[in-house]
Design a protein around this motif. Sequence first.
Motif, PDB file in Angstrom:
ATOM      1  N   ASN A 164     -33.385  -6.809 -10.434  1.00  0.00           N
ATOM      2  CA  ASN A 164     -33.240  -5.427  -9.996  1.00  0.00           C
ATOM      3  C   ASN A 164     -33.587  -5.248  -8.524  1.00  0.00           C
ATOM      4  N   HIS A 165     -34.462  -6.114  -8.005  1.00  0.00           N
ATOM      5  CA  HIS A 165     -34.893  -5.985  -6.619  1.00  0.00           C
ATOM      6  C   HIS A 165     -34.125  -6.924  -5.683  1.00  0.00           C
ATOM      7  N   LEU A 166     -33.233  -7.718  -6.242  1.00  0.00           N
ATOM      8  CA  LEU A 166     -32.471  -8.643  -5.413  1.00  0.00           C
ATOM      9  C   LEU A 166     -31.516  -7.910  -4.476  1.00  0.00           C
ATOM     10  N   ARG A 167     -31.199  -6.676  -4.769  1.00  0.00           N
ATOM     11  CA  ARG A 167     -30.300  -5.885  -3.925  1.00  0.00           C
ATOM     12  C   ARG A 167     -30.884  -5.630  -2.533  1.00  0.00           C
ATOM     13  N   PHE A 168     -32.202  -5.814  -2.372  1.00  0.00           N
ATOM     14  CA  PHE A 168     -32.828  -5.640  -1.067  1.00  0.00           C
ATOM     15  C   PHE A 168     -32.833  -6.929  -0.243  1.00  0.00           C
ATOM     16  N   TYR A 169     -32.172  -7.975  -0.773  1.00  0.00           N
ATOM     17  CA  TYR A 169     -32.133  -9.263  -0.073  1.00  0.00           C
ATOM     18  C   TYR A 169     -30.699  -9.761   0.078  1.00  0.00           C
ATOM     19  N   LEU A 170     -29.767  -8.848   0.219  1.00  0.00           N
ATOM     20  CA  LEU A 170     -28.356  -9.237   0.309  1.00  0.00           C
ATOM     21  C   LEU A 170     -28.052 -10.172   1.483  1.00  0.00           C
ATOM     22  N   PRO A 171     -28.597  -9.971   2.692  1.00  0.00           N
ATOM     23  CA  PRO A 171     -28.292 -10.915   3.782  1.00  0.00           C
ATOM     24  C   PRO A 171     -28.789 -12.331   3.493  1.00  0.00           C
ATOM     25  N   GLU A 172     -29.890 -12.444   2.746  1.00  0.00           N
ATOM     26  CA  GLU A 172     -30.383 -13.775   2.393  1.00  0.00           C
ATOM     27  C   GLU A 172     -29.505 -14.418   1.314  1.00  0.00           C
ATOM     28  N   VAL A 173     -28.982 -13.606   0.396  1.00  0.00           N
ATOM     29  CA  VAL A 173     -28.135 -14.151  -0.670  1.00  0.00           C
ATOM     30  C   VAL A 173     -26.762 -14.518  -0.123  1.00  0.00           C
ATOM     31  N   PHE A 174     -26.234 -13.709   0.820  1.00  0.00           N
ATOM     32  CA  PHE A 174     -24.896 -13.956   1.380  1.00  0.00           C
ATOM     33  C   PHE A 174     -25.003 -14.039   2.909  1.00  0.00           C
ATOM     34  N   PRO A 175     -25.518 -15.120   3.428  1.00  0.00           N
ATOM     35  CA  PRO A 175     -25.791 -15.207   4.876  1.00  0.00           C
ATOM     36  C   PRO A 175     -24.540 -15.225   5.751  1.00  0.00           C
ATOM     37  N   LYS A 176     -23.381 -15.594   5.209  1.00  0.00           N
ATOM     38  CA  LYS A 176     -22.180 -15.730   6.026  1.00  0.00           C
ATOM     39  C   LYS A 176     -21.183 -14.584   5.837  1.00  0.00           C
ATOM     40  N   LEU A 177     -21.573 -13.560   5.097  1.00  0.00           N
ATOM     41  CA  LEU A 177     -20.674 -12.431   4.859  1.00  0.00           C
ATOM     42  C   LEU A 177     -21.058 -11.251   5.736  1.00  0.00           C
ATOM     43  N   ASN A 178     -20.054 -10.422   6.044  1.00  0.00           N
ATOM     44  CA  ASN A 178     -20.277  -9.251   6.904  1.00  0.00           C
ATOM     45  C   ASN A 178     -20.428  -7.947   6.115  1.00  0.00           C
ATOM     46  N   LYS A 179     -19.741  -7.859   5.010  1.00  0.00           N
ATOM     47  CA  LYS A 179     -19.776  -6.634   4.214  1.00  0.00           C
ATOM     48  C   LYS A 179     -19.646  -6.997   2.741  1.00  0.00           C
ATOM     49  N   VAL A 180     -20.443  -6.326   1.910  1.00  0.00           N
ATOM     50  CA  VAL A 180     -20.463  -6.603   0.469  1.00  0.00           C
ATOM     51  C   VAL A 180     -20.443  -5.278  -0.281  1.00  0.00           C
ATOM     52  N   LEU A 181     -19.691  -5.264  -1.378  1.00  0.00           N
ATOM     53  CA  LEU A 181     -19.694  -4.094  -2.267  1.00  0.00           C
ATOM     54  C   LEU A 181     -20.588  -4.409  -3.456  1.00  0.00           C
ATOM     55  N   PHE A 182     -21.689  -3.682  -3.561  1.00  0.00           N
ATOM     56  CA  PHE A 182     -22.627  -3.899  -4.658  1.00  0.00           C
ATOM     57  C   PHE A 182     -22.214  -3.059  -5.864  1.00  0.00           C
ATOM     58  N   LEU A 183     -22.154  -3.687  -7.046  1.00  0.00           N
ATOM     59  CA  LEU A 183     -21.776  -3.005  -8.279  1.00  0.00           C
ATOM     60  C   LEU A 183     -22.831  -3.236  -9.353  1.00  0.00           C
ATOM     61  N   ASP A 184     -23.230  -2.159 -10.044  1.00  0.00           N
ATOM     62  CA  ASP A 184     -24.089  -2.292 -11.220  1.00  0.00           C
ATOM     63  C   ASP A 184     -23.261  -2.785 -12.393  1.00  0.00           C
ATOM     64  N   ASP A 185     -23.965  -3.267 -13.443  1.00  0.00           N
ATOM     65  CA  ASP A 185     -23.233  -3.800 -14.591  1.00  0.00           C
ATOM     66  C   ASP A 185     -22.862  -2.722 -15.609  1.00  0.00           C
ATOM     67  N   ASP A 186     -23.229  -1.466 -15.347  1.00  0.00           N
ATOM     68  CA  ASP A 186     -22.884  -0.393 -16.278  1.00  0.00           C
ATOM     69  C   ASP A 186     -21.838   0.558 -15.682  1.00  0.00           C
ATOM     70  N   ILE A 187     -20.941   0.000 -14.883  1.00  0.00           N
ATOM     71  CA  ILE A 187     -19.868   0.803 -14.300  1.00  0.00           C
ATOM     72  C   ILE A 187     -18.516   0.283 -14.777  1.00  0.00           C
ATOM     73  N   VAL A 188     -17.491   1.116 -14.603  1.00  0.00           N
ATOM     74  CA  VAL A 188     -16.110   0.736 -14.892  1.00  0.00           C
ATOM     75  C   VAL A 188     -15.270   1.153 -13.692  1.00  0.00           C
ATOM     76  N   VAL A 189     -14.461   0.234 -13.192  1.00  0.00           N
ATOM     77  CA  VAL A 189     -13.595   0.498 -12.044  1.00  0.00           C
ATOM     78  C   VAL A 189     -12.249   1.000 -12.547  1.00  0.00           C
ATOM     79  N   GLN A 190     -11.751   2.078 -11.941  1.00  0.00           N
ATOM     80  CA  GLN A 190     -10.496   2.680 -12.380  1.00  0.00           C
ATOM     81  C   GLN A 190      -9.423   2.711 -11.299  1.00  0.00           C
ATOM     82  N   LYS A 191      -9.760   2.286 -10.076  1.00  0.00           N
ATOM     83  CA  LYS A 191      -8.785   2.274  -8.990  1.00  0.00           C
ATOM     84  C   LYS A 191      -9.047   1.069  -8.093  1.00  0.00           C
ATOM     85  N   ASP A 192      -8.090   0.797  -7.228  1.00  0.00           N
ATOM     86  CA  ASP A 192      -8.263  -0.283  -6.267  1.00  0.00           C
ATOM     87  C   ASP A 192      -9.352   0.097  -5.260  1.00  0.00           C
TER      88      ASP A 192
END
Length: 646
Positions: A451-479
């Motif tokens: 739950n607290h890993l969301r505060f360490y995104l640059p450490e988890v993805f050091p070579k990425l510029n932008k990330v879309l964070f999604l919870d596991d209780d959502i449903v995507v309905q559009k692009d």
Amino acid sequence: MEIVATRNILIFLLCVTVVAPILLYSYPSAEQELVQDLPAFANNAADSARLNLLPEETSAVLKEPIGDVHTNDSTSIKKLPHDLQMGESREHSSGRVLSATNEGENPIKLVIDGIKQGNQSNYLEKTNATSDNVNPEDAIDVDDSDGKLASETTTNKQEQKTRESSSRIKKKAHVSPESNNQNDGIPSDARVRQLKDQLIQAKVFLSLPAVKNNPQITRELRLRVKEVLRTVGEASQDSDLPRNANERMKAMEQSLMKGRQIQDDCAGAVKKLRAMLHSTEEQLRVHKKQTVFLTQLTAKTLPKGLHCLPLRLTTEYHSLIPSLQQFPNPEKLEDPQLYHYAIFSDNILATGVVVNSTVAHAKDASKHVFHIVTDRLNYAAMRMWFLANPPGKATIQVQNIEEFTWLNSSYSPVLKQLSSPSMIDYYFKTHQATSDSNLKFRNPKYLSILNHLRFYLPEVFPKLNKVLFLDDDIVVQKDLTALWSIDLKGNVNGAVETCGESFHRFDRYLNFSNPLIAKNFDPHACGWAYGMNVFDLVEWKRQNITEVYHNWQKLNHDRQLWKLGTLPPGLITFWKRTFPLNRTWHVLGLGYNTNVNQKLIEGAAVVHYNGNMKPWLEISIPKFRGHWTKYVDYDIVYLRECNINP
């Protein structure tokens, strides 16, 4: 002789003077006959057709006629009191009401009961006080007609009023049950409520001494209570009641009438009702407390099927040869030109729905990369799930949080706090520690570093510029690819604000009684939602957001700034660093609010089941569950073996 003649003349004149007035007043005029006969006429009419249900005027309360009489060639009209003028009309209409109501149940019973319960003497006094008071007919139908034609005579005018009043009453008396059911103003559970009210009255009567001492009435009331209980059953609407509901209702009402006749202890009835009210309120309080506890318990408990699934997948994963345990397209994992998603979860089925719904609406699935981080217990099962069910052309990466060697208690203050004995004691009350009475803040899921890993995104993805964070209780309905092109204007976090409701403002999450919080933040500032967030990792690193998070976590070591969770520290960490997204990107509340607007749901890019009523639990909101289940293939062999059904 002259004296005698004079005496006879005087006697004659005296006789004329005495006898003439007698003869004159022995034959009254027609007008006087009318005035004198009116009270008698009213009495005769009342004796022939008296409506005992309505308070009536009698000759005893009639006023004397005013003496001024104006004659005309064609009519003779007197200035009579209003109650005298309308006496005939009132008696005629009363007789018509009686004839109309004899045909069936009286439709104006409620109005009449209200009049009978009032002070009839006061009513009569008010009626006689002025000639403009409302007649008994008008008490039933107060819609007085303003378009009446003026008649040439008082009699015609009275007959006109009589016909109109009687016709209005007849229309009301003959309203069919079908038309009543079609009335939008009548609740759909009116009869159910009435039956339950009768049950309460019967229980009160059965507790009174006067009824207890009457065995016949007691047996009858108990019998009626059993009948009504069977009739009501589990019915919540009138349409759920059996056909004999009306008969049972009438029988109960007759029994209650007998009880009312023999009991005269009003104080005892009031005392019993107060005791019942107090008992009901206490039961309601206990049930609410139990509901909160059971809801929290259900939300924290893993269903048997979801417990079986990772066990079955783990067994299958370890039976594979190493070459089959790898995902394709590893070169895309660090390509900043692609669309990268971060999902941190230990729920396999929920993560699968997030990935499937996103890919289903993606214009070019080959450009989408999903980075899934889970715990050691579910690592093999999560990999096996996506190996067996690849999401089309999208790329999948599954990582084990235990392999992040840089994430340790010496680097992360929150990790040190989560592993402390006092924190564990707070969650589980192992030593009866003093903790918050709200079970929401003691959910053991907060102990998970996921739950607290969301505060360490640059450490988890050091070579990425932008990330879309999604919870596991959502449903995507559009692009969602348009989110990567949004200019955050120097902010780190792009999120949908939730200030439409008062409980989503800062003062609901932070302790503003603490001077440190009160000094740095606005209690009325808009909150925002986790669940779908765009994070600019370049700005994150430039503004050193992780260090800001660490500093506030250290200050909250004793939990005096906020309760546990990730949203309060998120609000603090990204204070004045959050860009508000359009509301249609992210609609929340499907996990607790049954009143979420259906149009908002249909137009949303992402719907979020935040709350305890998750779509994979039995306590989920049925009308919202379909948005989630349509992305689950229940024919998959692993789901069938674990008995996971829609």
